[in-house]
Design a protein around this motif. Structure first.
Motif, mmCIF file in Angstrom:
data_model
loop_
_atom_site.group_PDB
_atom_site.id
_atom_site.type_symbol
_atom_site.label_atom_id
_atom_site.label_comp_id
_atom_site.label_asym_id
_atom_site.label_seq_id
_atom_site.Cartn_x
_atom_site.Cartn_y
_atom_site.Cartn_z
ATOM 1 N N UNK A 1 11.041 3.874 8.984
ATOM 2 C CA UNK A 1 10.835 4.959 9.949
ATOM 3 C C UNK A 1 9.854 4.578 11.054
ATOM 4 N N UNK A 2 8.939 3.685 10.750
ATOM 5 C CA UNK A 2 7.934 3.253 11.725
ATOM 6 C C UNK A 2 7.724 1.755 11.562
ATOM 7 N N UNK A 3 7.443 1.090 12.659
ATOM 8 C CA UNK A 3 7.166 -0.340 12.582
ATOM 9 C C UNK A 3 6.354 -0.810 13.761
ATOM 10 N N UNK B 1 10.290 5.243 4.219
ATOM 11 C CA UNK B 1 10.340 6.593 3.669
ATOM 12 C C UNK B 1 11.775 6.856 3.239
ATOM 13 N N UNK B 2 11.974 7.205 1.998
ATOM 14 C CA UNK B 2 13.315 7.433 1.435
ATOM 15 C C UNK B 2 14.227 6.235 1.714
ATOM 16 N N UNK C 1 5.691 3.908 1.843
ATOM 17 C CA UNK C 1 5.222 2.567 1.560
ATOM 18 C C UNK C 1 5.027 1.814 2.879
ATOM 19 N N UNK C 2 3.841 1.238 3.059
ATOM 20 C CA UNK C 2 3.612 0.334 4.183
ATOM 21 C C UNK C 2 3.847 -1.061 3.649
ATOM 22 N N UNK C 3 4.662 -1.799 4.350
ATOM 23 C CA UNK C 3 5.053 -3.112 3.870
ATOM 24 C C UNK C 3 4.904 -4.136 4.989
ATOM 25 N N UNK C 4 4.323 -5.288 4.646
ATOM 26 C CA UNK C 4 4.284 -6.415 5.573
ATOM 27 C C UNK C 4 5.567 -7.202 5.353
ATOM 28 N N UNK C 5 6.263 -7.521 6.436
ATOM 29 C CA UNK C 5 7.517 -8.250 6.313
ATOM 30 C C UNK C 5 7.438 -9.565 7.070
ATOM 31 N N UNK D 1 0.851 -1.190 0.000
ATOM 32 C CA UNK D 1 0.000 0.000 0.000
ATOM 33 C C UNK D 1 0.890 1.245 0.000
ATOM 34 N N UNK D 2 0.534 2.226 -0.777
ATOM 35 C CA UNK D 2 1.269 3.483 -0.840
ATOM 36 C C UNK D 2 0.453 4.556 -0.130
ATOM 37 N N UNK D 3 1.107 5.329 0.738
ATOM 38 C CA UNK D 3 0.450 6.428 1.438
ATOM 39 C C UNK D 3 0.992 7.744 0.899
ATOM 40 N N UNK D 4 0.142 8.707 0.755
ATOM 41 C CA UNK D 4 0.587 10.044 0.392
ATOM 42 C C UNK D 4 0.280 10.975 1.548
#
Length: 160
Positions: free
Chosen positions: A64-66, A59-60, A12-16, A1-4
């Motif tokens: 940055x968050x998890x 981000x870049x 980008x929110x990514x499931x890992x 999912x892409x957030x603006x």
């Protein structure tokens, strides 16, 4: 999912779930949440359980968050299907910019689509309680001490 986010470029929110990615998450978890504690504090027994889910915001090209979602009963509502939010962090330079709130909103959207999830709950450090309340969580206990980590409050969010 892409957030603006209006003030930032695309996130980008990514499931890992790979060993490499979860190991990287643990390293950041250690640096942000358990800076002065031994490494084992950042390693959760459930990290590689089949039902544990890890999400990050990139981000870049930087995490940055998890947060980790761990399937665990919520003591005040044992009859409901619940996941604990554990190890949620935002790196210092990116706090108060909406990254954590966007991840919580994303997790709530996932929860509303998931028939196997009724409650999200967490044990929040005292300095993060308002963050969770501002994102719709409700306090369910008074403050309590987690040895060597600090004062916490338990909160929950009904996702049904």
């Amino acid at each position: 999912m892409i957030l603006n986010l209006t003030q930032y470029q695309t996130k980008e929110i990514k499931k890992i779930n790979s060993v490499k990615d979860v190991t990287a998450l643990r390293t950041i978890r250690k640096n942000v949440l358990y800076e002065r504690l031994p490494n084992f504090y950042a390693i959760y027994d459930e990290d590689f359980d089949k039902e544990t889910k890890h999400y990050i915001i990139i981000y870049k090209k930087k995490i940055v968050t998890g947060a980790s979602l761990i399937k665990k009963p919520y003591s005040l509502k044992n009859n409901l299907k619940s996941y604990q939010i554990r190890g949620m962090f935002t790196q210092k330079l990116f706090r108060k910019l909406g990254f954590g709130s966007h991840l919580i909103k994303y997790l709530l959207c996932l929860a509303k689509k998931d028939d196997n999830l009724d409650i999200l709950w967490c044990n929040s450090r005292r300095n993060a309680v308002d963050f969770y309340i501002n994102n719709g969580f409700i306090k369910s206990t008074g403050f309590f001490l987690i040895k060597k980590i600090g004062i916490h409050n338990q909160l929950f969010l009904d996702c049904r």
